[in-house]
Design a protein around this motif. Structure first.
Motif, short mmCIF file in Angstrom:
data_model
loop_
_atom_site.label_atom_id
_atom_site.label_comp_id
_atom_site.label_asym_id
_atom_site.label_seq_id
_atom_site.Cartn_x
_atom_site.Cartn_y
_atom_site.Cartn_z
N PHE A 245 79.24 37.50 14.19
CA PHE A 245 78.51 38.17 13.11
C PHE A 245 79.29 38.22 11.80
N SER A 246 80.62 38.35 11.88
CA SER A 246 81.39 38.48 10.65
C SER A 246 81.74 37.13 10.04
N TRP A 247 82.10 36.18 10.87
CA TRP A 247 82.58 34.90 10.35
C TRP A 247 81.56 33.77 10.41
N ILE A 248 80.40 34.01 11.03
CA ILE A 248 79.38 32.95 11.12
C ILE A 248 78.07 33.40 10.48
N ILE A 249 77.45 34.48 11.00
CA ILE A 249 76.12 34.87 10.54
C ILE A 249 76.14 35.41 9.11
N ILE A 250 77.06 36.34 8.82
CA ILE A 250 77.10 36.91 7.47
C ILE A 250 77.34 35.86 6.40
N PRO A 251 78.33 34.93 6.54
CA PRO A 251 78.49 33.89 5.51
C PRO A 251 77.26 33.01 5.34
N ILE A 252 76.59 32.68 6.45
CA ILE A 252 75.39 31.84 6.35
C ILE A 252 74.31 32.56 5.55
N PHE A 253 74.06 33.81 5.89
CA PHE A 253 73.03 34.58 5.18
C PHE A 253 73.41 34.76 3.72
N TYR A 254 74.68 35.02 3.45
CA TYR A 254 75.10 35.35 2.09
C TYR A 254 75.08 34.12 1.19
N TYR A 255 75.71 33.04 1.63
CA TYR A 255 75.85 31.88 0.74
C TYR A 255 74.59 31.03 0.65
N THR A 256 73.60 31.27 1.52
CA THR A 256 72.29 30.67 1.33
C THR A 256 71.41 31.57 0.47
N ASN A 257 71.97 32.71 0.04
CA ASN A 257 71.32 33.64 -0.88
C ASN A 257 70.04 34.24 -0.30
N ILE B 222 85.36 33.32 -4.13
CA ILE B 222 84.95 32.92 -2.79
C ILE B 222 86.10 33.08 -1.81
N LEU B 223 87.31 32.66 -2.23
CA LEU B 223 88.49 32.87 -1.39
C LEU B 223 88.71 34.35 -1.13
N SER B 224 88.49 35.18 -2.13
CA SER B 224 88.66 36.63 -1.98
C SER B 224 87.65 37.19 -0.99
N GLN B 225 86.40 36.74 -1.09
CA GLN B 225 85.37 37.24 -0.19
C GLN B 225 85.63 36.85 1.26
N LEU B 226 86.14 35.65 1.46
CA LEU B 226 86.37 35.16 2.82
C LEU B 226 87.64 35.71 3.45
N THR B 227 88.70 35.82 2.66
CA THR B 227 90.01 36.17 3.23
C THR B 227 90.47 37.57 2.89
N GLY B 228 89.80 38.27 1.97
CA GLY B 228 90.19 39.63 1.64
C GLY B 228 89.99 40.57 2.80
N LEU C 201 79.07 37.57 -5.85
CA LEU C 201 79.25 36.19 -6.30
C LEU C 201 78.48 35.93 -7.60
N VAL C 202 77.32 36.59 -7.70
CA VAL C 202 76.50 36.47 -8.92
C VAL C 202 76.23 37.88 -9.42
N PRO C 203 77.04 38.40 -10.34
CA PRO C 203 76.85 39.79 -10.81
C PRO C 203 75.65 39.93 -11.73
N THR D 184 74.01 42.01 2.18
CA THR D 184 73.86 41.33 3.47
C THR D 184 74.50 42.14 4.58
N GLY D 185 75.69 42.69 4.31
CA GLY D 185 76.37 43.49 5.32
C GLY D 185 75.56 44.69 5.73
N THR D 186 74.91 45.35 4.78
CA THR D 186 74.11 46.53 5.09
C THR D 186 72.89 46.16 5.93
N ILE D 187 72.21 45.08 5.56
CA ILE D 187 71.01 44.67 6.28
C ILE D 187 71.34 44.28 7.72
N LEU D 188 72.37 43.44 7.88
CA LEU D 188 72.74 43.00 9.22
C LEU D 188 73.35 44.14 10.04
#
Length: 557
Positions: free
Chosen positions: A150-162, A103-109, A553-555, A191-195
């Motif tokens: 879009f990068s720090w608000i919408i994408i994380p919301i869409f992604y972590y709510t699955n 999760i740290l890698s996804q957010l800060t990478g 996050l879930v392979p 999520t990135g592709t769809i948005l």
């Protein structure tokens, strides 16, 4: 392939005659991308006396001296991110604290969401948004809003709510996978592709409405005037001394090139000839609004999504036709805007219009014929080229664009396209066309009523906000914070006299320094397959020291 290139390169040359009065002659449209070149030309060809009234004597330095110093420093420095220490191209210091935390890698990478990531490579920093030094501050503010939203608000919301089962793919990259449902295969996108497409749809409709509302009066005014009637513009006044290119010259080029394009499409069996009309029509509609955006902000809104939509609906059963049509649409717009950029440069530099017209037509004709002849010779005379010949390999399409074409092209296994209703699983993203069209209207009405009290309203630019949101999957998110910081530093912190005298030269010096270093590194090491020794500064597989930034996050697949 090269027949298609020849066709649309000739067509776009004729489009310039229509658009020059709207995109070249107006003094408000400065095309910031030209400014570093103009500053460099003036530095190399004009005498420059050091201004001791502005600069203290001990800091006195001419523009040429400053340019040489910056160019030399960047040539030396680029060896670090370009060869010795690639981690500087994607420095994710927060991820280095615990690189095994996904999760740290996804957010800060750097190739995740880029929170706290830095970019110390000028070449990659300017590869998508251009130089931050020449982008106006109001445009930087819109880019900041679009990126954070879009990068720090919408994408994380869409992604972590699955949403859309998104955790099974990386968070902010172009990724698609075919899922076996038992009866058929369903295409699943990240999520990135769809948005990315949602924001792209919004930007395409938003820019049309924004152009009509904010620039409609100016467009009508420009349509009714000529180069000779612009007495308040010194550039137009000086250029009016030269014989102008007659409109029928451009019309003749258009008729000839359009006819040739239709013949090439028919004889080459690429697509039906009448799709050339659709491709040129789409380009004509969007060249003006996207040209105004580029002329004011140095950002080019690509209309590739229009090519995908029309191609997916009309010729999805013909993969070659689909790829030909979308290439025709994309390249006609991009290359037309590039040539308009050069027309504006010649306008500033007082190059005779007829000389430039002749140069463009002759240069384009020679280049496409030469490219076609060389490609045809190589493909027919070199055995196993692009297949098994290790000495003659061909560039492979990147994974991101393979994913894009699979989303839009006819999928044999699923017999559906992901964004086309009613069967497309992501067809709800088409509502962003409506969202993008509606949002500029209330802000324009507020600006019309309160423009004298709320000055910032006129700078709200929804097409630019959506455009930045659509860049995140294709551009590393970690690039944007550094880009914005440098832009803010030069436009706000640096004194105005310094920017006017040296700011543009700094951008040019950095570009040329990178180019010199890249050539030296390539021929000295890369071309000989000599890589630098493995060490911490390499930064792992993604050069950011964050190996899990592009992991799901879930392979599950």
């Amino acid at each position: 392939m090269f027949g298609r290139i020849s066709a649309y390169k000739c067509v776009l040359a004729s489009i310039l005659g229509i658009m020059r009065r709207f995109l070249v002659w107006p003094s408000k449209l400065i095309w910031p991308g030209n400014l570093p070149y103009i500053a460099l030309f003036r530095t190399l060809h004009e005498k420059d006396a050091v201004d001791h009234m502005v600069l203290p004597s001990r800091w006195s330095i001419s523009r040429l001296q400053f340019f040489i110093i910056i160019c030399f420093i960047e040539t030396i420095y680029h060896w670090l991110p370009g060869y010795i220490m690639p981690i500087l191209t994607a420095f994710s210091w927060m991820c280095l604290i615990n690189p095994k935390n996904i999760i740290l890698s996804q957010l800060t990478g750097h190739y995740g969401l880029g929170m706290g990531s830095f970019q110390f490579d000028w070449k990659l920093l300017t590869s998508y948004l251009g130089s931050p030094i020449i982008t106006p501050r109001w445009a930087q503010a819109n880019i900041l809003i679009g990126f954070v939203l879009f990068s720090w608000i919408i994408i994380p919301i869409f992604y972590y709510t699955n949403l859309w089962n998104s955790k099974t793919l990386p968070i902010a990259t172009f990724d698609t996978v075919l899922v076996d449902t038992g009866n058929n295969f369903v295409l699943h996108a990240s999520t990135g592709t769809i948005l990315f497409y949602g924001m792209y749809f919004a930007s395409l409709s938003s820019i049309l409405i924004h152009t009509v509302l904010y620039h409609g009066r100016d467009i009508i005014k420009q349509f009714r005037t000529s180069l000779y009637r612009r007495d308040n513009d010194i550039h137009c006044k000086l250029m009016s001394k030269y014989p102008e290119v007659p409109e029928w010259w451009y019309g003749s080029v258009f008729i000839l090139s359009f006819t040739c394009a239709c013949i090439v499409m028919h004889l080459g069996h690429f697509m039906k000839w009448y799709f050339v009309c659709a491709g040129v029509g789409v380009a004509l509609v969007y060249i003006l609004p996207t040209g105004i955006l580029a002329a004011k902000t140095n950002q080019i809104l690509n209309i590739k999504a229009i090519g995908y939509i029309i191609g997916a609906v009309a010729i999805s059963d013909n993969p070659i036709g689909f790829l030909t049509f979308k290439t025709f649409v994309i390249q006609t717009q991009i290359q037309a805007l590039t040539l308009i950029l050069y027309l504006k440069l010649s306008h500033f530099m007082k190059i005779p219009p007829r000389a430039l017209f002749s140069t463009v037509v002759i240069g384009t004709s020679v280049s496409v014929l030469t490219s076609y002849a060389m490609a045809d010779y190589f493909l027919n005379n070199i055995k196993d080229i692009c297949v098994n010949n290790v000495n003659w390999t061909c560039p492979h399409t990147t994974h991101s664009w393979v994913s894009v074409d699979s989303l839009w092209g006819e999928n044999i296994l699923s017999s559906q396209t992901a964004f086309i209703p009613p069967t497309g699983i992501y067809s709800s993203m088409l509502w962003f066309f409506l969202i993008g069209a509606l949002l500029p209207i209330p802000f324009w009405l507020l600006n019309e009523k309160y423009w004298h009290r709320i000055k910032w309203l006129k700078h709200v630019h929804f097409p630019l906000i959506f455009f930045v949101g659509s860049l995140i999957p294709t551009m590393a998110a970690g690039t944007v914070p550094t880009w914005l910081f440098i832009g803010f530093f030069f436009s706000t912190v640096i004194h105005k006299w310094w920017w006017n005298r040296y700011g543009l030269l700094f951008s040019s010096g950095m570009d040329i320094g990178v180019a010199i270093a890249t050539i030296i590194i390539y021929f000295s090491f890369i071309n000989r397959n000599i890589s630098f020794s493995e060490w911490w500064g390499i930064g792992g597989p993604h050069n950011d020291g964050c190996p899990l930034s592009q992991s799901p996050l879930v392979p599950s697949y």
